[in-house]
Design an enzyme around this catalytic site. Structure first.
Site, mmCIF file in Angstrom:
data_model
loop_
_atom_site.group_PDB
_atom_site.id
_atom_site.type_symbol
_atom_site.label_atom_id
_atom_site.label_comp_id
_atom_site.label_asym_id
_atom_site.label_seq_id
_atom_site.Cartn_x
_atom_site.Cartn_y
_atom_site.Cartn_z
ATOM 1 N N MET A 1 -95.795 14.295 17.228
ATOM 2 C CA MET A 1 -96.817 15.127 17.878
ATOM 3 C C MET A 1 -96.619 16.589 17.523
ATOM 4 O O MET A 1 -95.944 17.313 18.243
ATOM 5 C CB MET A 1 -96.717 14.981 19.402
ATOM 6 C CG MET A 1 -96.880 13.572 19.944
ATOM 7 S SD MET A 1 -98.480 12.877 19.681
ATOM 8 C CE MET A 1 -99.475 13.758 20.850
ATOM 9 N N CYS A 2 -97.158 16.942 16.469
ATOM 10 C CA CYS A 2 -97.046 18.343 16.022
ATOM 11 C C CYS A 2 -95.598 18.845 15.992
ATOM 12 O O CYS A 2 -94.769 18.390 16.770
ATOM 13 C CB CYS A 2 -97.867 19.316 16.874
ATOM 14 S SG CYS A 2 -99.620 18.966 16.924
ATOM 15 N N ARG A 3 -95.357 19.740 15.131
ATOM 16 C CA ARG A 3 -94.056 20.424 15.062
ATOM 17 C C ARG A 3 -94.361 21.914 14.989
ATOM 18 O O ARG A 3 -95.285 22.314 14.260
ATOM 19 C CB ARG A 3 -93.256 20.038 13.797
ATOM 20 C CG ARG A 3 -93.024 18.554 13.574
ATOM 21 C CD ARG A 3 -91.968 17.962 14.480
ATOM 22 N NE ARG A 3 -92.474 17.688 15.805
ATOM 23 C CZ ARG A 3 -91.764 17.113 16.777
ATOM 24 N NH1 ARG A 3 -90.508 16.769 16.557
ATOM 25 N NH2 ARG A 3 -92.287 16.896 17.957
ATOM 26 N N ASN B 1 -97.261 14.544 10.480
ATOM 27 C CA ASN B 1 -98.066 15.687 10.923
ATOM 28 C C ASN B 1 -98.923 16.144 9.748
ATOM 29 O O ASN B 1 -98.578 17.091 9.037
ATOM 30 C CB ASN B 1 -97.128 16.795 11.418
ATOM 31 C CG ASN B 1 -96.321 16.328 12.617
ATOM 32 O OD1 ASN B 1 -96.848 16.179 13.708
ATOM 33 N ND2 ASN B 1 -95.030 16.060 12.402
#
Ligand code: GLN
Length: 249
Positions: A1-3, A42
């Protein structure tokens, strides 16, 4: 989930964090190590924003494409040096649009903002939160995503005069009350301080030698990286890192 990642310290090329580190943001876009509760890569866009010398407003570059497909950014990032920047790669939450304007960092004036996570029960749970915002803020959201609304909520508090840490903390408290189970790793930068929260996702901090990095995942195997426990607020400058409990009910 997103970085996401934020840096404050002596000026360094953006490429150090984006491309050169052994677990750079590029590597985290296709081989992240600590994606909790959903998501594998991502690939739904990326962004980077940095503060140019001379105290001007931040400059931003973002895209709806995977970071690894941008043939020009490695050169630009090698040639661009900054003492403060925020960068992110996105894994769109199911049902949310994939568009460049949904990629963090979101910006306003000196502020940069990123969100890793989701607002549970979106969009219904967020209706009462959105209703508190000026209509114009809703009409000018960067994208119809939970992250863009979170940024509008934080920005509204900043415009009303809240300190960055208080704006972030109060937003997390409000959103958690309206949408329990939300995952809210927020990151806010004003050029001199990084404010970050952990709620549902990973975060690590590397401090020392007059610089600080706050990142979803450590950028290398330097033992100085410290994982931040869940439900914390981190306030970091190049010389200080303070961590508080979020104190959620
Ligand atoms: N929910 C946000 C989005 O879709 C953030 C997603 C994430 O953290 N992977 O943009």
């Amino acid at each position: 989930m997103c970085r996401h990642v934020g840096y404050l310290g002596p000026p360094i090329p953006l490429s150090t964090v984006l491309f050169d580190a052994s677990h750079s943001l590029l590597r985290q876009s296709w081989a992240p190590k600590d994606m909790r509760r959903g998501g594998t890569i991502n690939a739904d866009g990326f962004g980077v924003a940095w503060y140019p010398p001379g105290g001007e407003a931040p400059v931003r570059y973002r895209s709806d494409r995977p970071l690894w497909t941008d043939a020009d950014l490695p050169g630009l990032a090698r040639a661009t040096t900054a003492g403060a920047f925020v960068a992110a790669v996105r894994s769109a939450t199911v049902g949310m649009p994939v568009t460049g304007t949904a990629a963090a960092p979101f910006t306003d004036g000196r502020f940069l903002f990123s969100h890793n996570g989701l607002v549970a029960g979106w969009p219904d749970s967020a209706v009462p939160l959105a209703a508190r915002l000026p209509t114009r803020d809703l009409l000018t959201l960067d994208a119809l995503t939970d992250s863009a609304l979170l940024w509008a909520l934080v920005r509204h508090r900043l415009r009303e005069g809240a300190e960055p840490a208080k704006a972030v903390l109060d937003t997390v408290v409000d959103v958690t009350a309206a949408a329990p189970g939300s995952r809210l790793n927020l990151l806010l930068c004003d050029g001199g301080t990084l404010v970050a929260t952990t709620l549902g996702h990973a975060l690590s901090v590397r401090a020392g030698t007059g610089a600080v990095l706050v990142a979803s995942e450590p950028l290398d195997d330097d033992p100085a990286w410290q994982p931040v426990p869940d439900a914390r607020l981190v306030v970091a400058t190049p010389s200080t890192v303070d961590t508080y409990e979020l104190g959620l009910p």
